[in-house]
Scaffold this motif. Structure first.
Motif, PDB file in Angstrom:
ATOM      1  N   TYR A 237       2.329  -2.913  10.531  1.00 22.64           N
ATOM      2  CA  TYR A 237       3.242  -3.069   9.257  1.00 22.64           C
ATOM      3  C   TYR A 237       4.572  -2.208   9.879  1.00 22.64           C
ATOM      4  O   TYR A 237       5.862  -2.602   9.992  1.00 22.64           O
ATOM      5  N   ASP A 238       4.413  -0.980  10.131  1.00 21.89           N
ATOM      6  CA  ASP A 238       5.526  -0.010  10.654  1.00 21.89           C
ATOM      7  C   ASP A 238       6.133  -0.635  11.713  1.00 21.89           C
ATOM      8  O   ASP A 238       7.402  -0.412  12.039  1.00 21.89           O
ATOM      9  N   ILE A 248      10.257  -6.119   3.869  1.00 24.90           N
ATOM     10  CA  ILE A 248       9.060  -6.919   4.143  1.00 24.90           C
ATOM     11  C   ILE A 248       8.141  -6.457   2.720  1.00 24.90           C
ATOM     12  O   ILE A 248       7.562  -5.344   2.795  1.00 24.90           O
ATOM     13  N   ILE A 249       7.730  -7.491   2.002  1.00 26.82           N
ATOM     14  CA  ILE A 249       7.147  -7.387   0.904  1.00 26.82           C
ATOM     15  C   ILE A 249       5.505  -7.553   1.353  1.00 26.82           C
ATOM     16  O   ILE A 249       5.319  -8.364   2.288  1.00 26.82           O
ATOM     17  N   LEU A 261      -1.650   3.261   0.053  1.00 25.38           N
ATOM     18  CA  LEU A 261      -1.220   3.131   1.394  1.00 25.38           C
ATOM     19  C   LEU A 261       0.263   2.448   1.471  1.00 25.38           C
ATOM     20  O   LEU A 261       1.026   2.872   2.365  1.00 25.38           O
ATOM     21  N   ALA A 262       0.266   1.469   0.645  1.00 22.28           N
ATOM     22  CA  ALA A 262       1.662   0.912   0.713  1.00 22.28           C
ATOM     23  C   ALA A 262       2.796   1.692   0.319  1.00 22.28           C
ATOM     24  O   ALA A 262       3.929   1.591   0.790  1.00 22.28           O
ATOM     25  N   LYS A 266       5.947   3.462   2.645  1.00 19.93           N
ATOM     26  CA  LYS A 266       7.496   2.783   2.189  1.00 19.93           C
ATOM     27  C   LYS A 266       7.671   1.334   2.061  1.00 19.93           C
ATOM     28  O   LYS A 266       8.634   0.934   2.553  1.00 19.93           O
ATOM     29  N   VAL A 267       6.568   0.756   1.586  1.00 20.13           N
ATOM     30  CA  VAL A 267       6.680  -0.603   1.660  1.00 20.13           C
ATOM     31  C   VAL A 267       7.611  -0.817   0.087  1.00 20.13           C
ATOM     32  O   VAL A 267       7.234  -0.291  -0.754  1.00 20.13           O
ATOM     33  N   PRO A 268       8.612  -1.691   0.259  1.00 22.72           N
ATOM     34  CA  PRO A 268       9.491  -1.766  -0.904  1.00 22.72           C
ATOM     35  C   PRO A 268       8.733  -2.304  -2.237  1.00 22.72           C
ATOM     36  O   PRO A 268       9.159  -2.156  -3.281  1.00 22.72           O
ATOM     37  N   ALA A 269       7.962  -3.423  -1.923  1.00 22.55           N
ATOM     38  CA  ALA A 269       7.203  -4.017  -3.191  1.00 22.55           C
ATOM     39  C   ALA A 269       5.958  -4.653  -2.654  1.00 22.55           C
ATOM     40  O   ALA A 269       5.947  -4.932  -1.424  1.00 22.55           O
ATOM     41  N   ILE A 270       4.915  -4.720  -3.538  1.00 24.04           N
ATOM     42  CA  ILE A 270       3.691  -5.444  -3.319  1.00 24.04           C
ATOM     43  C   ILE A 270       3.134  -6.360  -4.390  1.00 24.04           C
ATOM     44  O   ILE A 270       3.646  -6.353  -5.459  1.00 24.04           O
TER      45      ILE A 270
END
Ligand SMILES: Cc1cc2nc3c(=O)[nH]c(=O)nc-3n(C[C@H](O)[C@H](O)[C@H](O)COP(=O)(O)O)c2cc1C
Ligand SMILES: *[C@@H]1O[C@H](CO)[C@@H](O)[C@H](O)[C@H]1NC(C)=O
Ligand SMILES: *[C@@H]1O[C@H](CO)[C@@H](O)[C@H](O)[C@H]1NC(C)=O
Ligand SMILES: *[C@@H]1O[C@H](CO)[C@@H](O)[C@H](O)[C@H]1NC(C)=O
Length: 395
Positions: A237-238, A248-249, A261-262, A266-270
């Motif tokens: 992902y990184d 990238i959601i 973990l998301a 720093k995942v913007p949304a899940i």
């Protein structure tokens, strides 16, 4: 004798366990359409709730087409649980509250983009199984109704054809499957293509690392589209997030660990999802995952935007997810079924759901849908039904 033994057993295990599963609860559609013949499309006027579109599509479509949409993994326990779980938890209605403006409070933002309602069209492949105009109906209906559409990579129409049918300024989030064994150039090319088509975000589906066991679909040769075992990881992902300027959601989060973990990555949304029960039978529903997060790491709902899908068929279902802190709720099958009526059908489904959300929020004393909280629902009702297990989540 057998009958009374069954009744006793049913009483002993709780009335819920004894109820048969209903794909669509009987609210009289068959009585209203006594002359409907197999293969016939009923009038759109006869559709008064989202489950009616399932009935209509099942009656109208060739069995192969319907089966592709309807299918779940294995014995379809997760498919059924996704719908049934909502009815385990009941509202705690409040009254004597001025809710007269509730229907003006459905608006929401999703990653900073404004929409008219807190629900979206989840990515579902092959809209051409339901209507020759396929995804064009979905993107146009979403545009006309001002809700978010997430086209699937494995759509009948191309990314570019769908983009060309957007209205001016319409926001879409493009769903992608990524092949972790492919060269980076191939992944980069897919991102570039997505950006060029004007998508506002990428939805990377991570809950399908292996094929789904799809028994119903296998009978009609409309099984899974994938063939590989993926090597997804947070490092992956990184890496890929650096290959595009688009956010990238992650779609398909099914546990509090992965939600945390998301946040770390720093995942913007899940999107909490078990893929509509199509990937691994026995996976918990997104409502159960949302409860898990609420109990163990409620800060996640503040740290990133959390969306959820699976089994949503009523406005009340949407409200129960929003009550836990979910920002927007997705629906897959209901819109694919509504698509048998074309754009008009999809728009009708959207309108029905908007109305149900406003009515239900009003009737439980929630004057502003965007501010609903966990106190709107009695979360203990459900866990008492699970054989007296320890109640979890907000009470
Ligand atoms: C026919 C069908 C095809 C789907 N295709 C995809 C897909 O290509 N990518 C994806 O991320 N999810 C896909 N999904 C899952 C949906 O995005 C969504 O998670 C699911 O449909 C939600 O459950 P519901 O159908 O009960 O609303 C598909 C679902 C269906 C029913
Ligand atoms: C809300 O309902 C009122 C009737 O009470 C109606 O006049 C108005 O157009 C509705 N607004 C929205 C945004 O649906
Ligand atoms: C059923 O699906 C096929 C694609 O496999 C499509 O060509 C056909 O038009 C669909 N039937 C209907 C009624 O939409
Ligand atoms: C991604 O880009 C950022 C900023 O340019 C950099 O700090 C980071 O090391 C990169 N990560 C990877 C995995 O390439």
């Amino acid at each position: 004798m057998i009958k009374s033994a069954l009744v006793t057993a049913a009483l002993a295990t709780g009335a819920w366990a004894a109820r048969p599963f209903l794909n669509e609860p009987d609210t009289g559609i068959q009585l209203a359409l006594p002359d409907l013949t197999v293969g016939e499309l009923p009038p759109l006027d006869a559709m008064v709730g989202l489950p009616d579109f399932d009935y209509a599509a099942r009656n109208y479509l060739p069995i192969r087409n319907y089966t592709y949409y309807r299918n779940g993994a294995g014995g379809e326990w997760s498919y059924r649980n996704n719908m049934e779980i909502f009815h385990q938890f009941r509202f705690r209605p409040r009254s004597m509250i001025d809710i007269s403006n509730v229907n003006q409070t459905l608006k929401t933002t999703i990653l900073g983009h404004e929409f008219s309602a807190p629900f979206f069209i989840s990515p579902a492949a092959r809209a051409g199984y339901g209507h020759p105009d396929a995804e064009l109906n979905l993107v146009k209906a979403a545009g006309a109704q001002d809700i978010l559409y997430m086209p699937a990579l494995y759509a009948t129409k191309t990314i570019e054809e769908i983009a060309a049918a957007k209205k001016e300024g319409q926001v879409v989030f493009q769903q992608l499957y990524l092949d972790s064994t492919a060269d980076d150039e191939i992944t980069k090319a897919l991102f570039d293509r997505t950006e060029a088509a004007g998508a506002d975000a990428i939805v990377f589906t991570i809950d399908s690392a292996a094929n789904g066991n799809r028994q119903r679909a296998a009978r009609f040769d409309v099984g899974s589209a994938f063939v590989s075992y993926e090597a997804y990881s947070w490092e992956y992902y990184d890496k890929v997030r650096n290959m595009t300027d688009l956010p990238i959601i992650l779609k398909g989060i099914g546990s509090v660990e992965d939600a945390k973990l998301a946040v770390e990555h720093k995942v913007p949304a899940i999107i909490l999802s078990n893929h509509g029960g199509r990937q691994v039978d026995g996976s918990q529903s997104s409502l159960e995952t949302a409860l898990e997060i609420h109990a163990e790491a409620p800060e996640v709902f503040e740290q990133i935007e959390v969306y959820a899908d699976g089994g949503v068929r009523y406005g009340a279902d949407v409200l129960k997810l929003l009550a836990l802190g979910v920002k927007a709720v997705g629906l897959g099958r209901p819109f694919m079924y509504a698509n048998v009526f074309g754009q008009e059908g999809v728009e009708k489904a959207i309108e029905l759901l908007k109305t149900e959300i406003a009515y239900d929020a009003g009737n439980i004393g929630v004057p502003d849908v965007s501010k609903i909280g966990p106190e709107a629902v009695n979360w203990r009702t459900g866990f008492c039904g699970f054989g007296g297990g320890k109640p979890q989540g907000p009470r």
